[in-house]
Design a protein around this motif. Structure first.
Motif, PDB file in Angstrom:
ATOM      1  N   ILE A 154      -3.361  -3.856  -3.250  1.00 50.64           N
ATOM      2  CA  ILE A 154      -4.614  -3.747  -2.494  1.00 50.64           C
ATOM      3  C   ILE A 154      -5.770  -4.325  -3.307  1.00 50.64           C
ATOM      4  O   ILE A 154      -6.705  -4.892  -2.771  1.00 50.64           O
ATOM      5  CB  ILE A 154      -4.877  -2.284  -2.084  1.00 50.64           C
ATOM      6  CG1 ILE A 154      -6.144  -2.163  -1.212  1.00 50.64           C
ATOM      7  CG2 ILE A 154      -5.024  -1.353  -3.271  1.00 50.64           C
ATOM      8  CD1 ILE A 154      -5.830  -1.911   0.212  1.00 50.64           C
ATOM      9  N   GLU A 155      -5.674  -4.189  -4.629  1.00 47.93           N
ATOM     10  CA  GLU A 155      -6.736  -4.720  -5.478  1.00 47.93           C
ATOM     11  C   GLU A 155      -6.431  -6.158  -5.858  1.00 47.93           C
ATOM     12  O   GLU A 155      -5.272  -6.560  -5.908  1.00 47.93           O
ATOM     13  CB  GLU A 155      -6.865  -3.871  -6.736  1.00 47.93           C
ATOM     14  CG  GLU A 155      -7.408  -2.497  -6.427  1.00 47.93           C
ATOM     15  CD  GLU A 155      -7.585  -1.666  -7.689  1.00 47.93           C
ATOM     16  OE1 GLU A 155      -8.594  -0.973  -7.765  1.00 47.93           O
ATOM     17  OE2 GLU A 155      -6.731  -1.721  -8.574  1.00 47.93           O
ATOM     18  N   ASP A 156      -7.486  -6.895  -6.142  1.00 48.94           N
ATOM     19  CA  ASP A 156      -7.271  -8.288  -6.528  1.00 48.94           C
ATOM     20  C   ASP A 156      -7.931  -8.560  -7.879  1.00 48.94           C
ATOM     21  O   ASP A 156      -8.529  -7.678  -8.485  1.00 48.94           O
ATOM     22  CB  ASP A 156      -7.787  -9.238  -5.436  1.00 48.94           C
ATOM     23  CG  ASP A 156      -9.195  -8.891  -5.004  1.00 48.94           C
ATOM     24  OD1 ASP A 156      -9.941  -8.305  -5.818  1.00 48.94           O
ATOM     25  OD2 ASP A 156      -9.552  -9.187  -3.857  1.00 48.94           O
ATOM     26  N   LEU A 295      -3.412  -3.084 -11.428  1.00 52.00           N
ATOM     27  CA  LEU A 295      -3.803  -3.095 -10.025  1.00 52.00           C
ATOM     28  C   LEU A 295      -3.157  -1.946  -9.260  1.00 52.00           C
ATOM     29  O   LEU A 295      -2.066  -1.505  -9.601  1.00 52.00           O
ATOM     30  CB  LEU A 295      -3.359  -4.421  -9.391  1.00 52.00           C
ATOM     31  CG  LEU A 295      -3.896  -5.701 -10.048  1.00 52.00           C
ATOM     32  CD1 LEU A 295      -3.176  -6.930  -9.488  1.00 52.00           C
ATOM     33  CD2 LEU A 295      -5.396  -5.835  -9.838  1.00 52.00           C
ATOM     34  N   LYS A 296      -3.860  -1.513  -8.191  1.00 50.20           N
ATOM     35  CA  LYS A 296      -3.279  -0.464  -7.357  1.00 50.20           C
ATOM     36  C   LYS A 296      -2.481  -1.105  -6.226  1.00 50.20           C
ATOM     37  O   LYS A 296      -2.864  -2.121  -5.683  1.00 50.20           O
ATOM     38  CB  LYS A 296      -4.401   0.401  -6.750  1.00 50.20           C
ATOM     39  CG  LYS A 296      -4.928   1.441  -7.702  1.00 50.20           C
ATOM     40  CD  LYS A 296      -5.750   2.471  -6.920  1.00 50.20           C
ATOM     41  CE  LYS A 296      -6.736   3.150  -7.841  1.00 50.20           C
ATOM     42  NZ  LYS A 296      -8.101   2.681  -7.642  1.00 50.20           N
ATOM     43  N   ARG A 297      -1.398  -0.421  -5.889  1.00 47.61           N
ATOM     44  CA  ARG A 297      -0.535  -0.911  -4.840  1.00 47.61           C
ATOM     45  C   ARG A 297      -1.038  -0.400  -3.487  1.00 47.61           C
ATOM     46  O   ARG A 297      -1.641   0.656  -3.412  1.00 47.61           O
ATOM     47  CB  ARG A 297       0.863  -0.347  -5.064  1.00 47.61           C
ATOM     48  CG  ARG A 297       1.962  -1.293  -4.741  1.00 47.61           C
ATOM     49  CD  ARG A 297       3.264  -0.652  -5.152  1.00 47.61           C
ATOM     50  NE  ARG A 297       3.747  -1.191  -6.422  1.00 47.61           N
ATOM     51  CZ  ARG A 297       4.392  -2.344  -6.524  1.00 47.61           C
ATOM     52  NH1 ARG A 297       4.602  -3.080  -5.462  1.00 47.61           N
ATOM     53  NH2 ARG A 297       4.816  -2.783  -7.677  1.00 47.61           N
ATOM     54  N   LYS A 298      -0.820  -1.169  -2.459  1.00 43.75           N
ATOM     55  CA  LYS A 298      -1.234  -0.772  -1.103  1.00 43.75           C
ATOM     56  C   LYS A 298      -0.702   0.613  -0.748  1.00 43.75           C
ATOM     57  O   LYS A 298      -1.427   1.476  -0.284  1.00 43.75           O
ATOM     58  CB  LYS A 298      -0.724  -1.780  -0.085  1.00 43.75           C
ATOM     59  CG  LYS A 298      -1.837  -2.565   0.575  1.00 43.75           C
ATOM     60  CD  LYS A 298      -1.262  -3.556   1.556  1.00 43.75           C
ATOM     61  CE  LYS A 298      -2.247  -4.704   1.720  1.00 43.75           C
ATOM     62  NZ  LYS A 298      -1.636  -5.926   2.157  1.00 43.75           N
ATOM     63  N   SER A 299       0.594   0.788  -1.006  1.00 45.17           N
ATOM     64  CA  SER A 299       1.245   2.046  -0.605  1.00 45.17           C
ATOM     65  C   SER A 299       0.637   3.250  -1.300  1.00 45.17           C
ATOM     66  O   SER A 299       0.701   4.370  -0.793  1.00 45.17           O
ATOM     67  CB  SER A 299       2.748   1.966  -0.890  1.00 45.17           C
ATOM     68  OG  SER A 299       2.917   1.646  -2.262  1.00 45.17           O
ATOM     69  N   ALA A 300       0.020   3.034  -2.457  1.00 40.47           N
ATOM     70  CA  ALA A 300      -0.535   4.143  -3.229  1.00 40.47           C
ATOM     71  C   ALA A 300      -1.679   4.849  -2.508  1.00 40.47           C
ATOM     72  O   ALA A 300      -1.973   5.999  -2.789  1.00 40.47           O
ATOM     73  CB  ALA A 300      -1.024   3.637  -4.592  1.00 40.47           C
ATOM     74  N   ILE A 301      -2.320   4.173  -1.564  1.00 40.30           N
ATOM     75  CA  ILE A 301      -3.444   4.838  -0.895  1.00 40.30           C
ATOM     76  C   ILE A 301      -3.098   5.297   0.522  1.00 40.30           C
ATOM     77  O   ILE A 301      -3.911   5.855   1.212  1.00 40.30           O
ATOM     78  CB  ILE A 301      -4.705   3.927  -0.850  1.00 40.30           C
ATOM     79  CG1 ILE A 301      -4.407   2.645  -0.091  1.00 40.30           C
ATOM     80  CG2 ILE A 301      -5.240   3.640  -2.240  1.00 40.30           C
ATOM     81  CD1 ILE A 301      -5.647   2.006   0.496  1.00 40.30           C
ATOM     82  N   ILE A 302      -1.861   5.047   0.942  1.00 44.02           N
ATOM     83  CA  ILE A 302      -1.475   5.489   2.306  1.00 44.02           C
ATOM     84  C   ILE A 302      -1.074   6.951   2.261  1.00 44.02           C
ATOM     85  O   ILE A 302      -0.421   7.384   1.331  1.00 44.02           O
ATOM     86  CB  ILE A 302      -0.341   4.600   2.857  1.00 44.02           C
ATOM     87  CG1 ILE A 302      -0.894   3.168   3.049  1.00 44.02           C
ATOM     88  CG2 ILE A 302       0.200   5.123   4.179  1.00 44.02           C
ATOM     89  CD1 ILE A 302       0.155   2.133   3.351  1.00 44.02           C
TER      90      ILE A 302
END
Ligand SMILES: [Mn+2]
Length: 302
Positions: A154-156, A295-302
């Motif tokens: 999710i982060e770039d 970086l944070k992964r997309k799934s980490a915030i779902i």
């Protein structure tokens, strides 16, 4: 406040570039290529830079020049810079032709945000050998910033030169540039150092690093800058501040590499072999460290 506003704006407007584990990227900054005269800080490192560039070209890397690749403060007319460094520009042209070249402008080449300037100086260039204009970096669009989007994270990774918010090197650039060219060029040739450059002032350098780090910490934003000429490689968990350093440190050229989903800080230097033969060598200064650690992964915030 002002710096934060400038950084927010640059981030919002940055071009998105997708990368993955097959991407090979090298980021240089602050080559300050000049006209080959006394004031050209790049000239002593030209062979080191050229060798590094040849390596990255043959290894399939994409080249990002993160600001101040040319010193257009000291030299108004690009064709003299081109004429002084033909081998470097021949390679840059090859990178560009294969869509492997990204130019981010800095305070010393901010004039390149003007399309008419870039078009008349870089898309075509006057070739002293043939006495004619020849195609060079056709359709080149210098950018203020890019965001490298890595896989499904999710982060770039935010890449920009780092003069944003450094007042005398940012909005007042036209004034500084006039001052530098008219007066400084002469003083510099007899050994004076620029009073406005963060590369030459510890105090300015620390201030920029402090303000930028604060912004990165608040936004949890991995960021790669140049401008201060001081390399920085952060460890996972630290404020994710990275700095490429410069290509004009005496007898060394610094760079950040992204390869196989990892980031490294490297340095190219001239070293003598046991027999006393001078050799250009690449040395990893820090890393490689996996980008996924920063970086944070997309799934980490779902
Ligand atoms: Mn700069």
């Amino acid at each position: 406040m002002y710096t934060e506003y400038k950084l927010d704006k640059a981030y919002e407007e940055a071009k998105h570039v997708s990368i993955d584990d097959n991407s090979r990227i090298v980021i240089f900054s602050d080559a300050h290529r000049g006209d080959g005269s006394f004031t050209d800080e790049f000239a002593p490192n030209e062979n080191i830079f050229l060798h590094a560039l040849q390596y990255y070209y043959s290894e399939g890397y994409s080249l990002i020049e993160n600001g101040d690749s040319e010193d257009l403060w000291l030299n108004n007319d690009f064709k003299y810079i081109y004429y002084a460094h033909p081998d470097v520009y021949e390679l840059v042209r090859k990178f560009h032709k294969q869509n492997r070249y990204t130019m981010i402008y800095g305070n010393h080449n901010m004039i390149m945000r003007s399309e008419s300037y870039t078009k008349s100086n870089f898309w075509r260039v006057f070739d002293f050998n043939s006495g004619e204009e020849i195609p060079f970096l056709e359709d080149l669009e210098p950018l203020e910033a890019i965001r490298l989007r890595y896989r499904d994270f999710i982060e770039d990774i935010f890449v920009l030169h780092g003069n944003q918010g450094d007042l005398i090197n940012d909005e007042f650039w036209t004034g500084s540039r006039f001052f530098l060219r008219k007066l400084w060029r002469h003083l510099k040739s007899i050994g004076f150092q620029s009073p406005v450059s963060p590369a030459k002032s510890e105090q300015k350098r620390h201030k920029i690093e402090r303000v930028y780090s604060k912004w990165m910490e608040r936004n949890e934003q991995m960021t790669i800058v140049g401008h201060t000429h001081r390399p920085k490689f952060s460890q996972p968990g630290d404020i994710p501040y990275f700095n490429t350093g410069s290509a004009i440190r005496p007898r060394r050229v610094q760079a950040i590499e992204i390869l196989g989903g990892s980031i490294s800080l490297v340095e190219w230097r001239i070293r003598p072999t046991a027999l006393g033969i001078l050799q250009v060598k690449r040395k990893i200064v820090d890393g490689p460290k996996a980008l996924s650690k920063y970086l944070k992964r997309k799934s980490a915030i779902i």
